[in-house]
Design a protein around this motif. Sequence first.
Motif, PDB file in Angstrom:
ATOM      1  N   THR A 138       0.766  -1.214  -0.085  1.00  0.00           N
ATOM      2  CA  THR A 138      -0.004  -0.105   0.034  1.00  0.00           C
ATOM      3  C   THR A 138       0.750   1.205  -0.030  1.00  0.00           C
ATOM      4  OG1 THR A 138      -1.794  -1.226   1.274  1.00  0.00           O
ATOM      5  CG2 THR A 138      -1.838   1.263   1.218  1.00  0.00           C
ATOM      6  N   ASN A 176      -2.335 -12.857   3.243  1.00  0.00           N
ATOM      7  CA  ASN A 176      -2.882 -11.455   2.546  1.00  0.00           C
ATOM      8  C   ASN A 176      -3.141 -11.508   1.165  1.00  0.00           C
ATOM      9  OD1 ASN A 176      -2.328 -10.523   5.406  1.00  0.00           O
ATOM     10  ND2 ASN A 176      -0.200 -10.226   4.647  1.00  0.00           N
ATOM     11  N   ASP A 178      -6.165 -11.758  -0.382  1.00  0.00           N
ATOM     12  CA  ASP A 178      -7.403 -10.934  -0.607  1.00  0.00           C
ATOM     13  C   ASP A 178      -6.897  -9.476  -0.471  1.00  0.00           C
ATOM     14  OD1 ASP A 178      -8.942 -13.081  -0.874  1.00  0.00           O
ATOM     15  OD2 ASP A 178      -9.838 -13.232   1.131  1.00  0.00           O
ATOM     16  N   GLU A 179      -6.069  -8.979   0.387  1.00  0.00           N
ATOM     17  CA  GLU A 179      -5.700  -7.719   0.278  1.00  0.00           C
ATOM     18  C   GLU A 179      -4.859  -7.134  -0.713  1.00  0.00           C
ATOM     19  OE1 GLU A 179      -3.358  -6.784   4.065  1.00  0.00           O
ATOM     20  OE2 GLU A 179      -4.918  -7.718   5.190  1.00  0.00           O
ATOM     21  N   GLU A 180      -4.107  -8.103  -1.386  1.00  0.00           N
ATOM     22  CA  GLU A 180      -3.372  -7.737  -2.469  1.00  0.00           C
ATOM     23  C   GLU A 180      -4.178  -7.716  -3.848  1.00  0.00           C
ATOM     24  OE1 GLU A 180       0.465  -7.454  -2.408  1.00  0.00           O
ATOM     25  OE2 GLU A 180      -0.500  -6.760  -0.339  1.00  0.00           O
ATOM     26  N   ASN A 182      -7.378  -6.753  -3.622  1.00  0.00           N
ATOM     27  CA  ASN A 182      -7.854  -5.360  -3.714  1.00  0.00           C
ATOM     28  C   ASN A 182      -7.139  -4.377  -4.263  1.00  0.00           C
ATOM     29  OD1 ASN A 182     -10.296  -6.683  -2.536  1.00  0.00           O
ATOM     30  ND2 ASN A 182      -9.786  -6.418  -0.491  1.00  0.00           N
ATOM     31  N   GLN A 183      -5.875  -4.555  -3.798  1.00  0.00           N
ATOM     32  CA  GLN A 183      -4.842  -3.415  -4.464  1.00  0.00           C
ATOM     33  C   GLN A 183      -4.952  -3.520  -5.721  1.00  0.00           C
ATOM     34  OE1 GLN A 183      -2.844  -1.035  -2.736  1.00  0.00           O
ATOM     35  NE2 GLN A 183      -3.042  -0.421  -4.958  1.00  0.00           N
TER      36      GLN A 183
END
Length: 468
Positions: A138, A176, A178-180, A182-183
């Motif tokens: 991020t 992580n 799912d977070e990546e 989203n990014q």
Amino acid sequence: MTNQDFYSFPPSSKDEWIEQVKRDLKGKDFEDTLTSSLWNKVKISPFYTSEDVDGLAAENKFHPDAKIPGTSPRVWNNVVSVFPENEKETNEEVLHALQNGADGLILHLEGTENLNQVLKAVHTEFISTNFLPTGETTQFFHQIQEWIDSLTLKPGMLRGSIIWSPCDKLFQSGDNFDEEVNQAAKAINDFKEFREFYPITINLSRYANSGATGIEELIFGLGEVIELIDVLSKRAISPTQVFENLAFHTAVGDSHFAEIAKVKALRKLIVELAANYGVQIEMENIHITTSTSQWSKSLLDKNTNLIRQTYEAMAGILGGGNSLWVKPTEGKDASVLEKRIARNVSSILNEESYLDKVMDPAAGSYYLETLQREIEKFVIEGLQDLEEKGGWLKSFEDRTLHAEIRDSREKAQKRVLADSDIKVGVNKYLAKGKLENHLAFEPIAEKEFELLPSRATYFVEQNILNHA
């Protein structure tokens, strides 16, 4: 092609040639004596004829026609690694590289660097600017966006890629994802106006540098693409958007002709995969970065690595790479001389070997065309098998992906250790005395979710250097 009527003797079929060879072998088995296997899959014959290919091969187009009249028909970016520490000194290094043969950068960024200082006086519209995150994702993307906003960069003023994908984090921490993802969705939307800049890069090289065969590299790399299309569709990103924002990074190893065929096969398979999703893309609009292999290099007699760099770079160009990344063996710790040599490989292949004069000089080779077709066949079969077993993400989670690559890696390393595979400067023609120039050995400790770069020569190095 020369008209057959030119010849004054009758043509012979391939079977007739093989029968003659068998007679000349005087009892030796033809298969055992003259055929071999590539990557444990593809049978390599001693010769190929027109009977092995379906008609004349079309010349591939690796990039759109140059916008500048008089430009050579074949163009690639000569990219160099940059590791910013002291920002003023890094800027001097960048400008020196761009003034001396490089026309692209790969900036390894933590996310805290002052890009305005690092890239001071750099005209990004004329070079390929690539960013490789080494820190928190991020923060890294925020850094890039701030830099773009501070310069009010227009879309046509930024060409290149972000050498990152959501799958990278899995190999770094095991989670992580799912977070990546989203990014990735955010990056696709943020960079949608920058049509010559790719915010996601599928890193096939991670498999090759960990010991995977060329076929396994393509299977798992394209498996990542399928997985990303699936998870991004749940975030309102269409397959068309995914393909338009993807670049690809493959490592080119020391099986010279096979690597040429592998890179060409990758481009064709991307087009076919896109078509399966109803997306039409042209071959010339796919961006592939080819880097020299870490797997093929050795800590024993590091000078031989310079030779390996050159023919791997040549294979990357002939295979259709759009960016050529010649990596110094010592990476971040490479000397000024080693960086200069790595940078100059591309210039020599361009200006002295004239590889820029023909778009696809490998087109029409019976051997390469057959290799490419066979590689494509095994990759498609492998992808089908991967999907039937639950897909790329499941193979990562249950570690079957890791097990397959580690098995290939260990077998290759044992062949070098047993002298079954010859490595110049390692188990054949060793440098001695003053010619010895070894690098320091450090054991590779790999966590169960990781695939770390290794070397085919690792076991030999362990025996020699670890006990020196």
